[in-house]
Design an enzyme around this catalytic site. Sequence first.
Site, PDB file in Angstrom:
ATOM      1  N   GLU A 172      35.208  74.531  83.279  1.00  0.00           N
ATOM      2  CA  GLU A 172      36.637  74.800  83.459  1.00  0.00           C
ATOM      3  C   GLU A 172      37.062  74.192  84.782  1.00  0.00           C
ATOM      4  O   GLU A 172      36.383  74.364  85.794  1.00  0.00           O
ATOM      5  CB  GLU A 172      36.939  76.307  83.469  1.00  0.00           C
ATOM      6  CG  GLU A 172      36.688  77.012  82.157  1.00  0.00           C
ATOM      7  CD  GLU A 172      36.942  78.519  82.246  1.00  0.00           C
ATOM      8  OE1 GLU A 172      37.746  78.929  83.123  1.00  0.00           O
ATOM      9  OE2 GLU A 172      36.337  79.262  81.464  1.00  0.00           O
ATOM     10  N   GLU A 188      31.007  83.130  82.343  1.00  0.00           N
ATOM     11  CA  GLU A 188      31.228  83.642  83.697  1.00  0.00           C
ATOM     12  C   GLU A 188      30.499  84.957  83.979  1.00  0.00           C
ATOM     13  O   GLU A 188      30.917  85.724  84.848  1.00  0.00           O
ATOM     14  CB  GLU A 188      32.723  83.803  83.981  1.00  0.00           C
ATOM     15  CG  GLU A 188      33.465  82.485  84.040  1.00  0.00           C
ATOM     16  CD  GLU A 188      34.870  82.611  84.588  1.00  0.00           C
ATOM     17  OE1 GLU A 188      35.361  81.623  85.163  1.00  0.00           O
ATOM     18  OE2 GLU A 188      35.479  83.702  84.450  1.00  0.00           O
TER      19      GLU A 188
END
Length: 743
Positions: A464, A402
């Site tokens: 995710e 991320e």
Amino acid sequence: MCVRKEKNFNTGWLYAPINDDNGYRTDLCEEAFLPVCVPHANKRLETYKGEDFQGQIDSYRFVSWYRRHFALDSAYGDKKIYVAFEGVATIADIYVNGQFVGNHKGAYTEFTFDITDYVRTDGQDNVIAVRVDSTRQTEVPPEGGDVDYCLFGGIVRNVRMIVTEKMHMKDITVSTPGISQGGGQAHVKALVVNGTETEKNIVVETVIKDTDGAVVATGRRELTVKKGETAACEIDTEEVEDVKLWSVDRPYLYTAEIRLKCGNTYTDAVSERFGFRWFAFTDRDNESAFYLNGRKLTLRGINRHEQWPWIGRAVNDRHQSSDADLIKKTGINAVRCSHYPQSSAFLKRCDEIGLLVFEEAPGWQYVGGEAWRDVYIKNIEEMIARDKNHPSIISWGVRVNESFDCHDLYEETNRLARNLDSTRPTHGVRRMESYEDSEFQEDIFCVNYQYPVCPRKRPFIITEHSMDWFGGDGCPGAADAKACAFIKSFGDAMDYYYGNPFCAGGFGWSMFDYNNEVNYTKTGHVFYSGLYDMFRYEKPVSYLYRAQKDIEDETVVYIANYWQKDSTDEIMVLSNCDEVELFVNGRTVGRLAPNTYKNIPHPAFTFSNVEYEEGQLRAVGYVDGREVATHVRNTPGTACKLAVTAEYNTLIADGSDFTQVIVELTDDYGTVLPYDRSEVAISVSDVGTLIGQEEMKLEGGHIGFMVQSKYNRTGIITGKVWLADDSAVMPATFEIEVKALED
């Protein structure tokens, strides 16, 4: 043949939670040190959750010392001696006999030091001392910013001593480059180290054995290695006839034995398990998909944190392996090691059971300066060096999870990974905010929590998914409607990636609940995102995945609702059957074909307008019109008794082995009270050690704790669990046998 020795160095350690500048000295007074075994947490936490849990996180942020005494006789005098640490959180300084040997930075990667020149081989005492710095490390990944998990502290994985001849091998690589064209050759690379004072003519032999130990192929290479030099050696073996492929359904493993011969004497031998398999992430006009051995396979994955309550990451190999088994049992075919390299025992088990792996270097959102980046790059090298022979691993993660773009760093990490291992692609995980404009430098384009109809870059994976945490849908004891909403968050995402030809699959967040530092869900520093809770206790959502298994492997029929007053009038049944019939107190309310999440292999069954009435809800599954399975939910009654279930009934007296124990509060008929939060008390006899709290509140009618063995203490551990404030509820007792540690 046994010319290389590996000694288990997990036992016999001394530990002191003190920052003593003299901790490395051989003449140090050790009165303040306690005997411990590793894996070992530098601090066993007092609680496993709480809004004040930040204090527990801070409590393991200190410097400590580990010391171990050992003796080597004259037989070791002409050997090379190494010590290997599988994981130390976070910075380790290694000393032998008072001399500094080396330093390692990073909590998740293995490192090895040559201690030959520091040890005595005359039978006298040697001391290895390890200064473990578990304080916050702004220049060591994943730290520097916020971290959405806990690092913990201590020597958290195995330690071993490796003894070789001066003429030995290292850095073994086994690959199968021709398998996609039908060839069955193995290609072996090794570095041959000549630590002697003379030039050597040597032979490197490779023997390939099948699962039964039969030799199926061989290969050899002759070369000359100058004194003090290291030479590269590459060998192609003969073809393996009728080669058996490694796959998720049949994970067939071969063993490569690589032997080093100098004259008529073997001076080294190394074994590596591997699999013949090929795979590809494709990008075509009509699809973007993953193929294993030429067969399309949608990656039905999950994210896994390496963490347990109270002790963090300091668990032995048995529990690392059992996590892999549970993931596979749940119907999952791929696991993402979020967000760091995980235990080698976990990866070994993934090889054995056919569980595909996305492995990643340590990191979470933050990218630091030059010193930080140097450690990140070094951790990637260590990750690939350790794990490149695992057939289960299908991609290296070389972009910090991320993180925003960092062109120069990610050019270097991708180049490095491709040079170190050309057989696997790289992947990089983006946060959802940067999906639209992030640079694509890897081989697989990954993003979290975005579900595009046509991904902007391909091949494409959702790394995710399922983000409904803030409402408490995944909390143990969540109301019936919330538990079903939690299932929906996973079902919707799974339905998306199975139905989208341009998405190769997805990894749900997450396999287990876990402690985190940031606590942004305001749930006591526990992230309730798991298919299972921290104690590996199943939630209803786990059966959404379990129902995706082939009917030949397991017949699944599971009512997701608890069937009590707050039950919704929509009843969801998770099953891999053709049809399901639902009964309320013996009356049928309908027989349905699957009607929910229709893109997934085994869609769910939703029964509408089912009015609650106290009693029994029963689901019957049919295959080809034949009844094959039944699941029953009874309305919970009055609390009557406690039940305990130990994961293992036998432990080894090595001081680190443990079993998890689940406590359930049930009515007279064995139905768990799913909303009960009564307080239970726990006692364990002194043969073992309680890992947990002596008094804890149930979560959703259950709770867990651990019972650990003591070093060299055998016998029967007895225990008791009772309701702290209600003597009318029948307590539960248990026994766990502790067997002697074998040499």
